[in-house]
Every structure is written in C-alpha cells, then in structure tokens.
Design a protein around this motif. Sequence first.
Motif, PDB file in Angstrom:
ATOM      1  N   UNK A  10      14.969   9.178   6.788  1.00 12.82           N
ATOM      2  CA  UNK A  10      15.821   8.418   7.936  1.00 12.82           C
ATOM      3  C   UNK A  10      15.324   8.907   9.222  1.00 12.82           C
ATOM      4  N   UNK A  11      15.219  10.304   9.361  1.00 17.00           N
ATOM      5  CA  UNK A  11      14.454  10.892  10.348  1.00 17.00           C
ATOM      6  C   UNK A  11      13.239  10.252  11.140  1.00 17.00           C
ATOM      7  N   UNK A  12      12.320   9.949  10.073  1.00 13.96           N
ATOM      8  CA  UNK A  12      11.095   9.308  10.300  1.00 13.96           C
ATOM      9  C   UNK A  12      10.962   8.004  10.758  1.00 13.96           C
ATOM     10  N   UNK A  13      11.988   7.306  10.173  1.00 18.38           N
ATOM     11  CA  UNK A  13      12.261   5.815  10.213  1.00 18.38           C
ATOM     12  C   UNK A  13      13.019   5.555  11.881  1.00 18.38           C
ATOM     13  N   UNK A  48       9.242  14.891  19.088  1.00 15.69           N
ATOM     14  CA  UNK A  48       8.519  15.841  18.409  1.00 15.69           C
ATOM     15  C   UNK A  48       7.728  15.872  17.289  1.00 15.69           C
ATOM     16  N   UNK A  49       8.026  15.138  15.981  1.00 19.42           N
ATOM     17  CA  UNK A  49       7.259  14.978  15.060  1.00 19.42           C
ATOM     18  C   UNK A  49       5.754  14.347  15.205  1.00 19.42           C
ATOM     19  N   UNK A  50       5.695  13.376  16.369  1.00 16.56           N
ATOM     20  CA  UNK A  50       4.460  13.103  16.685  1.00 16.56           C
ATOM     21  C   UNK A  50       3.617  14.076  17.287  1.00 16.56           C
ATOM     22  N   UNK A  97       6.949  17.084   5.351  1.00 14.87           N
ATOM     23  CA  UNK A  97       6.417  15.706   4.859  1.00 14.87           C
ATOM     24  C   UNK A  97       6.761  14.523   5.840  1.00 14.87           C
ATOM     25  N   UNK A  98       7.869  14.578   6.534  1.00 10.88           N
ATOM     26  CA  UNK A  98       8.056  13.573   7.369  1.00 10.88           C
ATOM     27  C   UNK A  98       7.174  13.542   8.583  1.00 10.88           C
ATOM     28  N   UNK A 104       0.871  -1.133  -0.096  1.00  9.51           N
ATOM     29  CA  UNK A 104      -0.075   0.166  -0.141  1.00  9.51           C
ATOM     30  C   UNK A 104       0.784   1.113  -0.327  1.00  9.51           C
ATOM     31  N   UNK A 105       0.707   2.038  -0.982  1.00 12.13           N
ATOM     32  CA  UNK A 105       1.472   3.454  -1.113  1.00 12.13           C
ATOM     33  C   UNK A 105       0.634   4.532  -0.567  1.00 12.13           C
ATOM     34  N   UNK A 106       1.030   5.200   0.303  1.00 14.45           N
ATOM     35  CA  UNK A 106       0.521   6.537   0.672  1.00 14.45           C
ATOM     36  C   UNK A 106       1.146   7.813   0.295  1.00 14.45           C
ATOM     37  N   UNK A 107       0.843   8.488  -0.708  1.00 12.37           N
ATOM     38  CA  UNK A 107       1.264   9.537  -1.415  1.00 12.37           C
ATOM     39  C   UNK A 107       0.935  10.821  -0.368  1.00 12.37           C
ATOM     40  N   UNK A 108       1.935  11.645   0.249  1.00 14.84           N
ATOM     41  CA  UNK A 108       1.674  12.522   1.255  1.00 14.84           C
ATOM     42  C   UNK A 108       2.147  13.711   0.934  1.00 14.84           C
ATOM     43  N   UNK A 109       1.538  14.904   1.338  1.00 11.16           N
ATOM     44  CA  UNK A 109       2.126  16.232   1.260  1.00 11.16           C
ATOM     45  C   UNK A 109       3.300  16.571   2.017  1.00 11.16           C
ATOM     46  N   UNK A 110       3.753  17.809   1.547  1.00 17.79           N
ATOM     47  CA  UNK A 110       4.866  18.339   2.578  1.00 17.79           C
ATOM     48  C   UNK A 110       6.231  18.505   1.772  1.00 17.79           C
ATOM     49  N   UNK A 111       6.941  19.455   2.255  1.00 18.99           N
ATOM     50  CA  UNK A 111       8.447  19.675   1.683  1.00 18.99           C
ATOM     51  C   UNK A 111       9.515  18.610   2.395  1.00 18.99           C
TER      52      UNK A 111
END
Length: 425
Positions: A138-141, A90-92, A104-105, A60-67
């Motif tokens: 990498x930051x998201x993972x 922080x990102x959560x 994006x992340x 399943x592929x999720x195309x997501x917005x953001x820079x």
Amino acid sequence: MKKINLFVFAAHHLAGNIAAQRFKSLLKYLDPAKYRIFVFAREVPSAMTATVTPPGTDITIFPLPGRCVGSESSAAASLLALAAAFVRPLPFLLGEGRSHARPWFVHALAKANELCTRKLAAGEQCVVIGTYSPVDALVAAAALSSKHHIGCLQDFRDGLVFEPLGKPGWSRKVMRQLIEARVVAASDLVTSVSGPLVDDFQQRYPGKATAILPNGYDPDDFAALDDDVVGSTRAAAILAREVPADTLLIGHFGRIGASDGSASRSLDYLVDALNDSVETDANRHLIFAGELTEGEQATLRRANFPVSVLGPVERTLALQLMKRCDKLLLLTGSRASCATGKLFEYLATGADVVCVSGVSNEATAILARTGAGQTILTGAGVSGYQAVRGALSPHRSGARRDIAIYSRAAQADMLDGWLSTMVLP
C-alpha cells in the motif's frame, strides 16, 4: 488504441497460499488487448528470478528481494515503512543502488518507477493497485501514484485497523492508524473483501470512494481438475488410505487459528459436539488438510470419532480432495469481517458447507444468501450440539442461489470498470 499500463504491488503474489489467489487469479481475466500488467511480487525460493505468467495474457511478474513489515521485520524496517508513508519521495531516494538489504517496497518502487516513467513519456495511461497485506504494498502504491499523478486503487484484503490480524499493542495500533490514513488519502478508490470492512472505511473516511471486492474462486482452477490425472490419482490414494468406503466425508482445508486465534474455539466446540453424541452409526469421517496449531492438533487428538490430519498440501491437491467431500467445514471466530478465501472455493465445489462460528459474520451471511450451507454459533452452548451433528449428517441443505458474483471472471469486469474510470482524460 494504446494499452493501459497497470502496476500491481502484491508482495505475496508468488506464494501458494489462499491469500495470494486474490489478485493472482483476478488479473488474468482482464482483457489483454486493453491492459498491460506489471506485478511486483516478493521472490520466494521456488520462484527465484523467473517470471510466471498465465498463457494468453500480457502480464509480467517481477520477483524482488527484501523483507516486508510483519512478524519477521525489525523495528527499524517498520519505522522506515511509516516514514515512507509520510515522506513519499523517500523510497525513491533509497532505491539508488542494488543492495539486497533494502526493504522489498524500495526494490519494487525502483522497478515500477522506471517503467511508469517510460510509459508516461510515451503518452500511455497508467494506474496502480496496492494490495494488503503486507502494508508495504500500500505504501508503494501511494508513493508511485503521488509521484506520477496516476489513479490509485488500494485493496485491503483484511482490516489494517478494523479487527486487525497483526500483533497487539498500543504502539502498533497507532502505527496502523497512521499508515492507513496516509495510504487511503492517496487512493481514488478503497476496496475490501466484506461489508463490515467497507462500512468501517466509509465511516472513518467520509467522502472517500469505497467498494466491496469480495474474495472469490477461479473457474479455470475447477475446470482443470478433470484433466489433472496425477492430482486425481493422488487424492484417490490418500482417501483410500485414510477413509473407509461408504463413509460421509467431511473436509476442512487451510488454517484455523493460525490466521485467527479466535477460530480455534470453534474447533473445540465442534469436537465437543461430536464427542457428546451417543450415536454409534454416524458413519462420518473428518479430514483436516492444512496448517494446524499445536493446540488444534491436541483438540483433534481428543476426538472420539474418526478424523485424519493430513497437514499442509499443495493447492491443486487440496482442490482435488475438496471436490470429493460430501460436506465442507468452515470454522470462524469472533471477527465480524471474516470472509476467508476458502469459503469461495467451497462454494464452487457445490458441496454443503457447515460453518461453526463465534459470531454471525460476513462468511455466515454469504452462506445464508447463497443457500450453500448452514451456521451454528458457539454461543448456543450445549444446546447447539445436536444442530452440529444434524448439519454433519447426509441430508443436504436448501436450494442454492447464484454464486456468479464470486467468480473471478465476473469480478474482473467490475475491476475493469473501476480502473477505466481512473484513466479517463
């Protein structure tokens, strides 16, 4: 047996460039009976909000917005990525709400966190992959792995610190070093495309598990060419218009200096070598399909031999043209880690590869190991011009050796082994 849930942060997954093929063509060869795969990609105009999945897979592929961090990003966005690398919750916190202005992340992590939480609550196993570039993935993972205590593979397609491709400057260098150290710390395994890059990771992060996951070719892409009547017809028409019959066709595909500025000097050397010739019956024609810089276009305008500049073409058409070439050109510069993705598609065509390079690097080593072609170094100066002309003559190079390790199907088995180890109880 319950499936393993694989979360893949790959911002460029939906792009058409060669870099996007690294995981796009690899994931589909993982066993769908074993893996349920979620890919968090960056939306592009052609993708909109639709998902694109290969048949016979559980992807399943999720195309997501953001820079993302890069040439388009502001300093504030870059600092946010740095902050998220160090403050992983922080990102959560930023993910609450639906604002498209968020990076994006943040959007990718919000969706991944929702899915991962649900799968773990159901007693299922999860593992995550971050793919560079951009660094946001990498930051998201690292953030998802740290929050849920799941296995993490961080894949560096290019060097973030070792021979970086990004903008120069001491502040950017320090930021790369800091972010790299943080995302590597969260990983169970670090992979990259070439020996020099992996050796560098081993030296700077002793004790961290590292491995080579080379670029490669997708066997399905080449198997599909025979049934691609439209693409075949278009390729034949282009060559009929551009290239005289019974001509030795030499092709270069993709970027040169737009990806590595030092590689443009190899194009200069190539043109100088062919211009220097007194041959009147060389009967060779060069085509360039892909994005060229203004300087490279100027270099080709001074060529006194037949050359056609086609500009960027879609990937399937590029493969159709590629397989019709007698010789394929690889132009690399001063990067020791260089193992550009087009090399492996070149290998799959079976045509001879002629590499002009500033240094001996990973790409030239692969050509030597596989017997797929030969290399001329620009450091040879004028004395190397004859070698260039000889390599671009009708004769073929020596016997070829096995290229199976560069098949995505074979690489998927390798990836499966690593991921399986990460989810062992």
